[in-house]
Design a protein around this motif. Structure first.
Motif, short mmCIF file in Angstrom:
data_model
loop_
_atom_site.label_atom_id
_atom_site.label_comp_id
_atom_site.label_asym_id
_atom_site.label_seq_id
_atom_site.Cartn_x
_atom_site.Cartn_y
_atom_site.Cartn_z
N LYS A 1 -1.97 31.36 -46.34
CA LYS A 1 -1.90 30.40 -47.44
C LYS A 1 -3.08 29.43 -47.43
CE LYS A 1 1.78 31.80 -49.55
NZ LYS A 1 3.04 31.05 -49.64
N GLY A 2 -3.91 29.50 -46.38
CA GLY A 2 -5.08 28.63 -46.33
C GLY A 2 -6.34 29.27 -46.87
N ASP A 3 -6.25 30.55 -47.25
CA ASP A 3 -7.43 31.27 -47.72
C ASP A 3 -7.52 31.29 -49.25
OD1 ASP A 3 -8.36 31.98 -45.18
OD2 ASP A 3 -7.05 33.73 -45.10
N GLY A 4 -8.65 30.84 -49.78
CA GLY A 4 -8.90 30.93 -51.20
C GLY A 4 -9.67 32.19 -51.52
N TYR A 5 -9.34 32.87 -52.62
CA TYR A 5 -9.97 34.13 -53.01
C TYR A 5 -10.57 34.04 -54.40
CZ TYR A 5 -8.03 36.80 -49.07
OH TYR A 5 -7.77 37.29 -47.81
N LEU A 6 -11.72 34.70 -54.59
CA LEU A 6 -12.35 34.79 -55.91
C LEU A 6 -12.71 36.25 -56.20
CD1 LEU A 6 -14.80 31.72 -55.79
CD2 LEU A 6 -12.60 31.86 -57.00
N TYR A 7 -12.94 36.53 -57.48
CA TYR A 7 -13.31 37.88 -57.89
C TYR A 7 -14.73 38.24 -57.45
CZ TYR A 7 -15.50 41.42 -60.80
OH TYR A 7 -16.22 42.50 -61.22
N ALA A 8 -14.92 39.52 -57.10
CA ALA A 8 -16.25 40.09 -56.90
C ALA A 8 -16.17 41.58 -57.20
CB ALA A 8 -16.74 39.85 -55.47
N PRO A 9 -17.27 42.20 -57.58
CA PRO A 9 -17.27 43.64 -57.84
C PRO A 9 -17.29 44.42 -56.52
CG PRO A 9 -19.47 42.77 -58.13
CD PRO A 9 -18.59 41.58 -57.87
N LEU A 10 -16.86 45.66 -56.58
CA LEU A 10 -16.90 46.53 -55.41
C LEU A 10 -18.33 47.04 -55.21
CD1 LEU A 10 -15.12 47.89 -53.24
CD2 LEU A 10 -14.87 49.83 -54.80
N LYS A 11 -18.87 46.84 -54.00
CA LYS A 11 -20.24 47.25 -53.69
C LYS A 11 -20.27 48.00 -52.36
CE LYS A 11 -22.73 43.47 -56.03
NZ LYS A 11 -23.72 42.38 -55.84
N GLY A 12 -21.32 48.80 -52.17
CA GLY A 12 -21.49 49.49 -50.90
C GLY A 12 -21.66 50.99 -51.07
N GLN A 13 -22.13 51.65 -50.02
CA GLN A 13 -22.41 53.08 -50.08
C GLN A 13 -21.18 53.92 -50.38
OE1 GLN A 13 -24.40 54.33 -46.48
NE2 GLN A 13 -26.34 53.37 -47.05
N LYS A 14 -20.01 53.46 -49.95
CA LYS A 14 -18.78 54.25 -50.12
C LYS A 14 -17.86 53.66 -51.19
CE LYS A 14 -20.21 56.93 -46.89
NZ LYS A 14 -20.80 58.25 -47.26
N LYS A 15 -18.44 52.87 -52.11
CA LYS A 15 -17.61 52.21 -53.12
C LYS A 15 -16.89 53.22 -54.02
CE LYS A 15 -21.21 51.59 -56.65
NZ LYS A 15 -21.88 50.63 -57.55
N ASP A 16 -17.55 54.33 -54.35
CA ASP A 16 -16.94 55.30 -55.26
C ASP A 16 -15.74 56.00 -54.59
OD1 ASP A 16 -18.78 54.71 -57.22
OD2 ASP A 16 -20.16 56.31 -56.63
#
Length: 310
Positions: A110-125
């Protein structure tokens, strides 16, 4: 010319057999060095690179934003994997299942805040297909999909995975993706190579590399216990570091609407959506999103399209 002189000098002092042994050892040592360097490159290359630097940290709203509004629950609203949820201006809430994308880190709190980001990286697909295609194959337990995701992230050898995981992969991936998966993976990483790979890296990165190596070891063993795999992938306890944004903080999505991620562990989360009156409608596809913690020691979470409604 230098090689000719070297061989000539050798021939004046050693027998042919001795010369062969010396050259064989020299080639072997050079090959071992090259294999070690290649392994280090494979070990330290992240399969998924999405991190908090990919988030929009400027356009945010307090977790209390919209607290007095009436939210439309999306549990019974029509959904299409290609079109998503078609949302008009207003506030919405949905309960979804999610996946850990970062072994060797702490579970959300409950102490962690999260935000949106796109999926990135060599194995993203590969990772995207495993999670997106689960929507039409929900008879596959979430644990099996998560095990496959951890396997991809850890660069595990597909042939070392259990038959039931391999079968699940054939249902979730295309033929070309299966071929790609079958070609990847590390079978065994000697302790000396792991030690060299981790040297001079931050402690947090070393913990991730160690967790990934433990996952590879798990798949190489005869064990099939998900609880055992989970213990290897996750750090126990609560992250001692403090998040720079609050749990439930709203962030502006690139499509123009706002989202607030509230994870409940790594396997499920509540997502709140706000569509401003300036927009006619939006298409919301949960599995397009990665919820990224401000605290780098906590888990990145891939949202799925599978509901977690009671």
């Amino acid at each position: 010319m230098k090689n000719f002189v070297f061989l000539f000098l050798l021939s004046t002092s050693f027998t042919n057999a001795q010369i062969f042994d010396i050259l064989k050892d020299k080639v072997k040592n050079q090959a071992t060095h090259l294999i070690g360097d290649k392994a280090i490159g494979a070990i330290t290359t992240e399969a998924i690179t999405t991190n908090f630097k990919d988030c929009n940290k400027v356009d945010i709203k307090s977790p209390d934003f919209g607290k007095n509004e009436n939210y439309t629950k999306l549990c019974n609203v029509a959904f299409s994997p290609s079109e998503g949820y078609l949302l008009k201006p207003g506030f919405y809430i949905i309960e979804l299942k999610s996946f850990c994308l970062h072994a060797g880190t702490y579970a959300p709190s409950k102490g962690d805040g999260y935000l949106y980001a796109p999926l990135k990286g060599q194995k993203k697909d590969l990772v995207a297909s495993l999670i997106k295609n689960w929507y039409k194959n929900q008879d596959i337990p979430q644990e099996k999909v998560q095990a496959l995701v951890w396997g991809v992230i850890a660069k595990s050898s597909f042939k070392n995975m259990s038959p039931d995981l391999q079968l699940a992969a054939t249902r979730l991936l295309s033929k070309s993706e299966l071929l790609s998966l079958s070609k990847m993976g590390l079978d065994f990483v000697p302790a000396s190579v792991m030690s060299k790979a981790k040297s001079n890296l931050p402690q947090s990165v070393q913990m991730v590399l160690e967790a990934e190596n433990k996952i590879r070891s798990f798949f190489s063993s005869s064990s099939s216990s998900y609880s055992e795999l989970e213990k290897l992938a996750l750090l126990t306890g609560v992250n001692p570091l403090t998040s720079e944004i609050s749990y439930g903080t709203w962030g502006l999505h690139p499509k123009g609407y706002w989202t607030s991620y509230q994870p409940h562990g790594y396997r499920q989360m509540t997502v709140r959506i706000y569509v401003p009156n300036t927009m006619t409608s939006v298409s919301y596809i949960p599995s397009d999103d990665v919820a990224v913690p401000a605290n780098t020691g906590s888990q990145r979470l891939k949202v799925s399209d599978v509901l977690n409604c009671n």
